[in-house]
Structure formats: C-alpha cells, structure tokens
Design an enzyme around this catalytic site. Structure first.
Site, PDB file in Angstrom:
ATOM      1  N   GLU A 179       0.819  -1.220   0.000  1.00 54.62           N
ATOM      2  CA  GLU A 179       0.000   0.000   0.000  1.00 54.62           C
ATOM      3  C   GLU A 179       0.855   1.273   0.000  1.00 54.62           C
ATOM      4  O   GLU A 179       1.254   1.763   1.055  1.00 54.62           O
ATOM      5  CB  GLU A 179      -0.929   0.017   1.227  1.00 54.62           C
ATOM      6  CG  GLU A 179      -1.808   1.256   1.269  1.00 54.62           C
ATOM      7  CD  GLU A 179      -2.751   1.307   2.477  1.00 54.62           C
ATOM      8  OE1 GLU A 179      -2.630   0.456   3.367  1.00 54.62           O
ATOM      9  OE2 GLU A 179      -3.590   2.208   2.520  1.00 54.62           O
ATOM     10  N   LYS A 221      -2.473  -2.059  -3.167  1.00 49.45           N
ATOM     11  CA  LYS A 221      -3.519  -1.189  -2.609  1.00 49.45           C
ATOM     12  C   LYS A 221      -3.116   0.261  -2.850  1.00 49.45           C
ATOM     13  O   LYS A 221      -2.460   0.892  -2.014  1.00 49.45           O
ATOM     14  CB  LYS A 221      -3.695  -1.468  -1.109  1.00 49.45           C
ATOM     15  CG  LYS A 221      -4.687  -0.567  -0.407  1.00 49.45           C
ATOM     16  CD  LYS A 221      -5.096  -1.121   0.951  1.00 49.45           C
ATOM     17  CE  LYS A 221      -5.940  -0.147   1.721  1.00 49.45           C
ATOM     18  NZ  LYS A 221      -6.617  -0.762   2.881  1.00 49.45           N
TER      19      LYS A 221
HETATM   20  P1  13P Z   1      -9.227   4.402   4.052  1.00 41.73           P
HETATM   21  O1  13P Z   1     -10.094   3.629   3.101  1.00 41.73           O
HETATM   22  O2  13P Z   1      -9.966   5.022   5.191  1.00 41.73           O
HETATM   23  O3  13P Z   1      -8.307   5.344   3.350  1.00 41.73           O
HETATM   24  O4  13P Z   1      -8.284   3.359   4.776  1.00 41.73           O
HETATM   25  C1  13P Z   1      -7.693   2.361   4.049  1.00 41.73           C
HETATM   26  C2  13P Z   1      -6.513   1.890   4.764  1.00 41.73           C
HETATM   27  O5  13P Z   1      -6.406   0.756   5.111  1.00 41.73           O
HETATM   28  C3  13P Z   1      -5.455   2.861   5.053  1.00 41.73           C
HETATM   29  O6  13P Z   1      -4.288   2.179   5.384  1.00 41.73           O
END
Ligand code: 13P
Length: 348
Positions: A179, A221
């Site tokens: 991510e 992600k």
């Molecule tokens: P949000 O969808 O609130 O941005 O959070 C996703 C997430 O896991 C952030 O690390």
C-alpha cells in the site's frame, strides 16, 4: 520456488473475487481512539473491542467482504460471549489479514515526509500471525504531495521497506498487500497526483522486483489519482477513473493478482462511484481485478450512528452492510444511485 506459492495465489485470488472486496479495520489503537473520541466516546480497550465486535458480527457481511484486515490487538480479541474474532470470521467466510507495519515516522532530514517502520522482528511476527490463522498482511507507506515533495529519498526509502516486507510475507505464507498511499491532502491538481503516483508506483515495482517478490502472489492497494482536497478544480468521476486506470496500466505489471483501492478521505458515494466507473469502462481491458480495501468509506456511517450505544448496534450494522454492498456492486460495475436510496429507507 516458495513452498507457499500455490496457497498464496489462491488466497490473493479469493481476496479480489467478483462482487466482493476487502474491509480495512486495522486502525492502530491511536487512530481508533481518535475516531472514537470524535463521536464522543471515551476510548478504551473495551470500547475498541465492542466496536470491532459490531463490525465482525454484522449479519451477511461475508457476502460482500472477502477478507478483513485486523490490528494486532484485534486479532487476539473475542466477542463478549468469549467466541474469538477469528472464529467469527471463519463463520462469516472472511479471510483474516493483519497490519504488520508499526506506523509512518518522520523521515530524517526530510521535513514533512514520512517513512514506514516495522521490519525489525517481522519474520517472527509473520510466523506467529500465520499460525494464528492470518493469510494476508498489510503495510502502508505514506507519500505527501507539497512544495518540493515527495523527494526521491522518501519514495525510495518507502519502496525499499515495502519490498522487504512483501518478500518476508511471501516467505512466511502471507499475501502482502502493498500500500503506497499518495495522500489526498493539499491543493494539488489531478495531473500532479498522476505524476507523483506514477513515480511512486514505478519505484515500488522496481524494488519489489529487486527483492524477488512474486507479483501474482501480492495485492496492490493504491490511492486513486484524484484532485487534492483543497484544489479549486475538482476532477469529475470519469476523469478520476480514466487517469487512475491509465496510471495503473502504465506502471503495474499485468501479473499482479489484484488492485484493491484505499478510500483515502473521499466521500462514501465518491469512493463507490469512482470504483464503479473504473469497472464499467475498463474491467475488460485491465489485466487485474479492480476492487476496494476501504476503511472509512465502509465504516464511517456505522461508526457515527453507533455512538457506543448497544441500542444502536443493529442499525449501525445495517449501515455497514449497505456500504459493503454498494462497493461490492461497484467492483462489478453495477453500483447505481438507486442502491443508495435503499439505505435511506432503512434509516428514515
Ligand atoms: P481508508 O479507506 O480510510 O483510506 O483506509 C484504508 C486503509 O487501510 C489505510 O491504510
């Protein structure tokens, strides 16, 4: 070849299966406390546990949620009646995942920039989580857009850590969710977000490749390519969908098992509409499934309604179920404004 390769491929595929997506409920204690505070709840271990019980016991949640990302405290918690959360997830057919980074810290020598920590001791923590039943993991890197930033130093440091994390996960049997979040905060244009996201993804995949990470056994992600929250020209839903998919097509290898977006502070409806439009226009061309891994854009309305009162649990669960359903529909390109009306009828 990695002994877990087959299992990793199967898990990754299940996480991004049609009509489903991933629920992020892995807020650290600090972040969870802030959200509880905001709705007037005095934060405590008991309240965090009660909130997580509300989420995981939502009737039918497993119809739309393939996997849920937990925090270290949560993976060890149980329902009030003593049933472990992991047992509840098994019953719901939701794959357990675990956040393994230890947070974004100030990057030395680079004011305003962060680097995510958590590699020390990670191999042993992965072994423990796998034994507990987790089958995937998450590590979030944070990239900030501002004057003169992000620096190469920030992008490189975060990409390196993401790649070492992902390699350790695959060695230990967990599918890594990689991510790299480009923050929505700021007054930057969508074009600037496109450039920064492209640069970030290119660097991340270079490092993943150098560390020998198997792309078909990981999930990306990303954040969407979007106008900064304070930018006077806000891009349309269509533009966000077009530029986000272009950015991914240009920079993400076709063998990656799936894309699962974060919501990043977008409104609930926008998060569903953007995902929906991407799938309507590009599901056939894109080499990977495109789904969600939202936290706020699924949990928001439920958390606000709950307010820590047990009498509000049932309606809060309906609100959570509804957002999961909307986003699952968006994965299939079948989200419509009429779907939103269904919920208005329930809460009226
Ligand atoms: P949000 O969808 O609130 O941005 O959070 C996703 C997430 O896991 C952030 O690390």
């Amino acid at each position: 070849m990695n002994a877990y390769a087959q299992e990793l491929r199967a898990t990754a595929k299940a996480m991004v299966a049609p009509s489903q997506g991933v629920l992020a409920m892995d807020e650290s204690n600090g972040t969870c406390n802030k959200r509880l505070n905001k709705i007037g709840i005095e934060p405590s271990e008991a309240m965090r546990r009660a909130y997580r019980e509300l989420i995981l016991t939502t009737p039918g949640l497993g119809d739309y949620i393939s996997g849920a990302i937990l925090y270290d405290e949560t993976i060890r918690q149980s329902k009030e009646d003593g049933t472990s959360f992991l047992a509840v997830m098994k019953e719901q057919n939701i794959i357990p995942g675990i956040k393994v980074d230890t947070g974004a810290k100030d990057l030395a020598g680079h004011p305003g920039e962060k680097v995510t920590e958590g590699l020390d001791g990670l191999r042993d923590r992965i072994t423990e989580y796998y034994q507990m039943g987790a089958r995937f993991a998450k590590w979030r890197a944070v990239i900030t857009i501002g004057e003169g930033i992000p620096s190469d130093a920030c992008i490189e440091a975060n990409a390196h850590a993401l790649a070492r994390y992902a390699a350790l996960c695959q060695e230990g049997g967990l599918v890594p969710i990689v991510e790299p979040e480009v923050l929505i905060n700021g007054d930057h244009t969508i074009e600037r977000c496109f450039d920064v996201t492209s640069r970030t993804l290119r660097t991340v995949f270079n490092h993943l490749s150098t560390q020998g990470v198997a792309f078909d056994q990981m999930i990306l992600k990303p954040s969407m390519v979007i106008s900064g929250l304070d930018c006077p020209q806000q891009a349309s839903v269509e533009q966000v969908a077009d530029m986000t998919v272009k950015c991914l097509m240009d920079n993400v290898p076709a063998s990656v098992a799936g894309i699962a977006f974060l919501s990043g502070g977008q409104s609930n409806e926008k998060a569903s509409a953007h995902l929906n439009t991407m799938n309507i226009k590009y599901a056939e061309q894109a080499p990977w499934p495109i789904t969600f891994s939202y936290a706020r854009a699924i949990q928001g309305p439920a958390l606000e309604h709950w307010k820590g009162q047990s009498s509000n649990v049932s309606t809060a669960q309906k609100l959570l179920h509804h957002r999961a359903k909307c986003n699952a529909a968006a994965h299939d390109g079948k989200y419509t404004p009429d779907l939103e009306k269904e919920m208005a009828a329930v809460t009226a």
